[in-house]
Motif scaffolding. Structure first.
Motif, PDB file in Angstrom:
ATOM      1  N   TRP A 169     131.290  64.947  41.523  1.00 42.15           N
ATOM      2  CA  TRP A 169     130.651  65.733  40.256  1.00 42.15           C
ATOM      3  C   TRP A 169     130.964  67.179  40.594  1.00 42.15           C
ATOM      4  CZ3 TRP A 169     128.462  61.366  41.727  1.00 42.15           C
ATOM      5  CH2 TRP A 169     128.604  59.952  40.867  1.00 42.15           C
TER       6      TRP A 169
ATOM      7  N   SER B 204     135.594  70.517  36.588  1.00 44.14           N
ATOM      8  CA  SER B 204     135.784  69.094  36.551  1.00 44.14           C
ATOM      9  C   SER B 204     137.364  69.044  36.563  1.00 44.14           C
ATOM     10  CB  SER B 204     135.119  68.482  35.351  1.00 44.14           C
ATOM     11  OG  SER B 204     135.387  69.098  34.262  1.00 44.14           O
TER      12      SER B 204
ATOM     13  N   GLU C 296     133.929  64.695  38.274  1.00 42.58           N
ATOM     14  CA  GLU C 296     133.596  64.640  36.884  1.00 42.58           C
ATOM     15  C   GLU C 296     132.600  65.888  36.544  1.00 42.58           C
ATOM     16  OE1 GLU C 296     133.749  62.077  34.888  1.00 42.58           O
ATOM     17  OE2 GLU C 296     134.260  60.201  35.818  1.00 42.58           O
TER      18      GLU C 296
ATOM     19  N   ALA D 126     129.053  67.798  34.954  1.00 41.06           N
ATOM     20  CA  ALA D 126     127.700  67.576  35.186  1.00 41.06           C
ATOM     21  C   ALA D 126     127.101  66.657  34.169  1.00 41.06           C
ATOM     22  CB  ALA D 126     127.076  68.974  35.002  1.00 41.06           C
ATOM     23  N   VAL D 127     126.256  65.990  34.685  1.00 43.38           N
ATOM     24  CA  VAL D 127     125.540  64.742  33.944  1.00 43.38           C
ATOM     25  C   VAL D 127     124.475  65.497  33.387  1.00 43.38           C
ATOM     26  CG1 VAL D 127     124.432  62.633  34.069  1.00 43.38           C
ATOM     27  CG2 VAL D 127     126.485  63.072  35.554  1.00 43.38           C
TER      28      VAL D 127
ATOM     29  N   TRP E 202     121.357  71.633  37.073  1.00 43.23           N
ATOM     30  CA  TRP E 202     121.966  70.855  37.764  1.00 43.23           C
ATOM     31  C   TRP E 202     122.228  71.056  39.135  1.00 43.23           C
ATOM     32  CZ3 TRP E 202     124.346  66.630  37.347  1.00 43.23           C
ATOM     33  CH2 TRP E 202     125.513  66.274  38.136  1.00 43.23           C
TER      34      TRP E 202
ATOM     35  N   PHE F 262     120.097  65.622  41.040  1.00 45.73           N
ATOM     36  CA  PHE F 262     121.000  64.378  40.608  1.00 45.73           C
ATOM     37  C   PHE F 262     121.453  63.952  41.913  1.00 45.73           C
ATOM     38  CE2 PHE F 262     125.012  62.569  39.901  1.00 45.73           C
ATOM     39  CZ  PHE F 262     124.701  61.807  38.694  1.00 45.73           C
TER      40      PHE F 262
ATOM     41  N   GLY G  69     124.308  58.132  41.601  1.00 45.18           N
ATOM     42  CA  GLY G  69     124.841  58.389  40.217  1.00 45.18           C
ATOM     43  C   GLY G  69     123.680  58.472  39.157  1.00 45.18           C
ATOM     44  N   ASP G  70     122.405  59.034  39.615  1.00 36.67           N
ATOM     45  CA  ASP G  70     121.582  59.064  38.489  1.00 36.67           C
ATOM     46  C   ASP G  70     120.441  60.251  38.803  1.00 36.67           C
ATOM     47  OD1 ASP G  70     119.969  58.458  36.355  1.00 36.67           O
ATOM     48  OD2 ASP G  70     119.256  56.729  37.131  1.00 36.67           O
ATOM     49  N   TRP G  71     119.806  60.714  37.908  1.00 38.49           N
ATOM     50  CA  TRP G  71     119.034  61.898  38.291  1.00 38.49           C
ATOM     51  C   TRP G  71     117.356  61.365  38.706  1.00 38.49           C
ATOM     52  CZ3 TRP G  71     118.929  66.982  37.008  1.00 38.49           C
ATOM     53  CH2 TRP G  71     120.100  67.463  36.334  1.00 38.49           C
TER      54      TRP G  71
END
Length: 373
Positions: A140, A206, A242, A244-245, A256, A354, A359-361
């Motif tokens: 990411w 990205s 990727e 930012a989520v 982030w 994150f 792959g999650d907060w």
């Protein structure tokens, strides 16, 4: 193992290293079956005697052993320690626990190490070759990616030169991870001197990136002869980054922070939270993160009862580049004075981040406790 290593490194960020007992360090926690690695046993000068290392030989071959002494000044005190350096080679694949080693009846802590399949040399029994790798090929934006280069040399090299890294595809912040690590590897019966170098890459955009082949140049010296200058290249590597989520609805304004580990802790003085009239409470908050640079950590704000006045100090930032990646700390102190008597429940400080492995907060939190004035 990774969480344990994070705890060890964060302790190093918080306090100077002082060896009051017996301590073990290894230069790498992942080695290939055909590689050697270095273990250092450190003991305070008060611990007498020699270490017993018989237990090491069950899983590792002891290639070499040396002993030395060192002196340091810690908090104004002169401290002397002894150290034993072992060059070890694993006997089998798998996850191993380096046994506790004893000096003067005091035992060292345990260490874990992972032994992986050995590298396969390119065809043709090369005198020199380069192996490069990324710890992840998908990541990411702004998250750390570790690039590792291993240079294998089966002969001596004159006038060596390693070209600077070239990355195409977007802006990338690059940080060298410690000093070069040097060890030996045996491939198809042939010994090689290995130089391992690692970098932390922080892509700022990205998209798709290409890391150009590493290029090493030099003249080979073998059997009394020096060759004409030659060039050796690794393969190119690809990396996809990727964007930012977005954070979940539970903390929509989160900064982030893509990392592999993050924790927050707080200490208060006085520890029981009991204040005499006019005296401040001092709270120290440490945010510790693995896989981010210190300047990426956010500011922390205390939302307190209006009767409490808060005076924040300037935060202190510390970063260390280890072989396993960047580890950083943000430390900030707050002085709190109560304008009137009472019982005040202080808030819980929370930092959303994150987790790039999951792959999650996730949410790191620390309770500040209660003040009684």
């Amino acid at each position: 193992m990774k969480r344990c290593l994070f705890a060890i490194l964060t302790a190093c960020l918080l306090t100077p290293i002082a060896y009051s007992d017996v301590y073990v360090l290894v230069d790498r926690d992942r080695v290939q079956l055909n590689e050697s690695f270095t273990l250092v046993l450190i003991a305070d000068e008060d611990e007498q005697g020699e270490p017993r290392v018989d237990a090491l030989e069950q899983d590792f071959e002891v290639l070499n052993q040396t002993q030395s002494s060192s002196m340091s000044i810690v908090n104004g005190r002169r401290e002397t320690s002894r150290r034993w350096t072992f060059n070890l080679k694993p006997r089998a694949l798998g996850n191993f626990e380096i046994p506790s080693l004893s000096v003067g009846g005091v035992a060292s802590d345990l260490r874990s190490i992972t032994v992986t399949e050995p590298v396969v040399a390119p065809a043709g029994d090369p005198d020199v070759f380069i192996e490069v790798s990324l710890d992840r090929t998908e990541s990411w934006v702004q998250a750390q990616v570790i690039y590792t280069l291993k240079l294998y040399r089966g002969v001596s090299i004159r006038q060596p030169q390693l070209d600077a890294m070239r990355i195409e595809g977007g802006e990338v912040l690059v940080e060298r991870l410690g000093e070069d690590r040097r060890y030996e590897a045996v491939i198809d019966g042939r010994p090689y001197d290995v130089v391992e170098r690692s970098y932390a890459l922080f892509p700022q955009e990205s998209g798709a990136y290409t890391i150009a082949p590493a290029v090493y140049r030099g003249s080979l010296y073998s059997r009394g002869r020096i060759s004409a200058p030659q060039e050796f290249r690794s393969e190119a590597l690809g990396l996809f980054v990727e964007p930012a989520v977005p954070p979940p609805a539970s903390f929509p304004n989160a900064v982030w922070l893509p990392a592999t580990d993050l924790s927050i802790s707080a200490t208060m003085e006085p520890a029981d939270g009991m204040l005499n009239e006019g005296d401040p409470a001092n709270i120290v908050v440490n945010t510790l993160v693995r896989g981010l640079q210190a300047n990426q950590l956010p500011e922390l704000e205390l939302s307190l009862d209006p009767a409490l006045r808060v005076y924040p100090d300037k935060p202190d930032y510390v970063s260390r580049a280890q072989a396993s990646g960047v580890i950083a700390r943000r430390q900030q102190s707050f002085a709190i004075i109560a304008g009137r008597g009472g019982v005040y429940d202080l808030p819980t400080l929370s930092v959303p981040w994150f987790d790039v492995d999951l792959g999650d907060w996730r949410l790191a939190s620390a309770s500040l406790g209660t003040l009684r004035a």
